[in-house]
Design an enzyme around this catalytic site. Structure first.
Site, short mmCIF file in Angstrom:
data_model
loop_
_atom_site.label_atom_id
_atom_site.label_comp_id
_atom_site.label_asym_id
_atom_site.label_seq_id
_atom_site.Cartn_x
_atom_site.Cartn_y
_atom_site.Cartn_z
N GLU A 253 0.92 -1.29 -0.13
CA GLU A 253 0.17 -0.01 -0.01
C GLU A 253 0.80 1.29 -0.08
O GLU A 253 2.04 1.31 0.61
CB GLU A 253 -0.80 -0.02 1.31
CG GLU A 253 -1.77 -1.44 1.47
CD GLU A 253 -2.56 -1.26 2.81
OE1 GLU A 253 -2.75 -0.26 3.28
OE2 GLU A 253 -2.63 -2.48 3.15
N GLU A 364 -10.05 5.55 2.67
CA GLU A 364 -10.39 4.74 3.88
C GLU A 364 -10.49 5.53 5.02
O GLU A 364 -9.72 6.63 5.15
CB GLU A 364 -9.39 3.46 3.96
CG GLU A 364 -9.56 2.80 5.33
CD GLU A 364 -8.47 1.74 5.56
OE1 GLU A 364 -8.53 1.19 6.58
OE2 GLU A 364 -7.55 1.60 4.61
#
Length: 429
Positions: A253, A364
């Protein structure tokens, strides 16, 4: 995959009611998906002449900049005030000469010898040195070094670490004490699942799956979303994923995040993450454990990004490229135009030793429900996706790397929002 703009939005009662379209508490029938197609011409993205795909999204966040003070207490001054005061002034003057000041965001950046960085504490890397750069994927274009941009606060004065060293943001006692436990410091709190919304993590993502992926690329505009409390965060990132969403999940990520718990402030910061067991025992943010090998002496992972995008104003984005080196199998990271940051060794992973099975682009947040209701933490810009370029958050130039190390446009891009009444996503072309 279809090219497109994916817009993520959030609607919450703290917004101006004239802009409010939906309440986060509104319930919709399970299994229904609500997306609004947003068609935008390439000309609207003045930041780039070529737009392959764009993802727009909306986020809520609050800026909390804790005041800090330092008290100097020298009890001996009560006995010899004149002498001690003069001595203290001399000491402070001397320290100003020999100590490099913290950057404007409060960070202290240490220049660490490359072979002494945390990665080389790993048993499989002990005694080794960073690898040489691999070949970029075919189709990758970057500007010459003379156009290299400076987009980190700590290096605004054009001070960088010497060759042979890497810049590492110093971790202080306060950083560790803010964590829920020392063991969990630098790690995501709990496994993230895309088929459940009960763990407090909420997403709005565009994704591709069903093929073999060897990397991904995107440009993401940077915002400073409001985060309601210390135990929540807001981020915008790419995920390179393999395995299931069970205990064998492998992820790489990279993106930007606002995390008061991790960094102690509300600056958007460049970050990385990895895990090979669904965030349980392996992996961490940035360089807070052995794993990621940094090779760059000018980029500090975890440092604040500047400038940021302005609502109805200038847009600033960062480009990220993650790809698997066909020769050695390691996963490399590029930040900006042609700036190699480093790599994740392939042995860190199980499924990602081969290839990825899914790539995601999106936002997120953590919803702690600390006040007994849904959080007002923003995702992205904090504005509806339907507001479009200059107002909503976006991803553009979305691409993936194929088996032959070629960068190719997306096809069959799909979108998913865990809580579409609060955080939304729209794709367009």
């Amino acid at each position: 995959m279809d090219s497109g703009f994916a817009n993520f939005e959030k609607n919450f009662p703290c917004l101006d009611p004239r802009r409010r379209r939906r309440q986060c508490t509104e319930k919709r029938p399970a299994g229904r998906r609500y997306t609004n197609a947003l068609k935008m011409g390439a000309g609207c993205c003045s930041v780039s002449p070529v737009v392959s795909a764009v993802v727009f999204f909306l986020f809520f966040v609050s800026f909390v900049c804790p005041a800090r003070s330092v008290n100097f207490n020298d009890s001996s001054q009560s006995f010899r005030p004149g002498h001690e005061s003069k001595k203290l002034k001399f000491v402070r003057s001397h320290l100003r000469k020999i100590n490099k000041p913290a950057s404007p965001d409060g960070d202290i950046i240490d220049c660490v010898l490359s072979h002494n960085q945390p990665a080389f504490d790993h048993p499989q890397l002990k005694g080794q040195k960073p690898l040489d750069p691999p070949d970029r994927p075919t189709g990758h274009q970057s500007r010459p070094a003379m156009f290299e941009e400076n987009f980190q606060v700590w290096s605004m004065s054009n001070e960088f670490c010497p060759e042979g060293t890497v810049p590492i943001r110093r971790t202080k006692e306060d950083d560790v004490l803010r964590a829920s436990s020392i063991r969990r410091f630098g790690k995501k709190i709990r496994p993230v699942r895309r088929d459940s919304s009960s763990n407090g993590h909420e997403h709005a993502v565009g994704y591709v799956s069903g093929d073999e992926y060897y990397g991904a690329k995107a440009s993401i505009n940077v915002w400073a979303p409001v985060v309601t409390n210390q135990y929540e965060f807001s981020l915008s990132q790419m995920w390179v994923i393999a395995g299931s969403f069970g205990d064998d999940l492998n992820t790489i990520e990279a993106g930007w995040q606002v995390s008061p718990e991790l960094y102690g402030d509300n600056y958007p910061r460049f970050f990385t993450y990895w895990t090979s067991d669904a965030y349980q025992a392996t992996g961490c943010y940035n360089l807070l454990c052995s794993g990621f090998v940094q090779t760059n002496n000018k980029i500090a992972i975890g440092a604040a990004i500047s400038p940021t995008s302005a609502y109805n104003g200038g847009q600033f984005d960062i480009s990220l490229l993650v790809w698997k080196d066909p020769k050695h199998g390691n996963w490399w990271l590029e930040f900006g135009d042609g700036i190699l940051v480093g790599y994740w060794p392939s042995f860190l992973f199980s499924h990602l030793r081969d290839h990825a099975s899914m790539v995601q682009f999106g936002g997120e947040i953590v919803n702690s429900e600390s006040s007994g209701s849904h959080t007002s933490t923003q995702m992205g810009s904090g504005h509806f996706a339907e507001e479009g370029f200059g107002k909503a958050s976006y991803f553009r130039n979305l691409q993936v790397v194929d088996w032959d190390n070629n960068l190719v446009p997306l096809s069959n891009l799909r979108v998913l929002a865990d809580h579409p009444n609060c955080y939304d996503i729209t794709r367009g072309g």
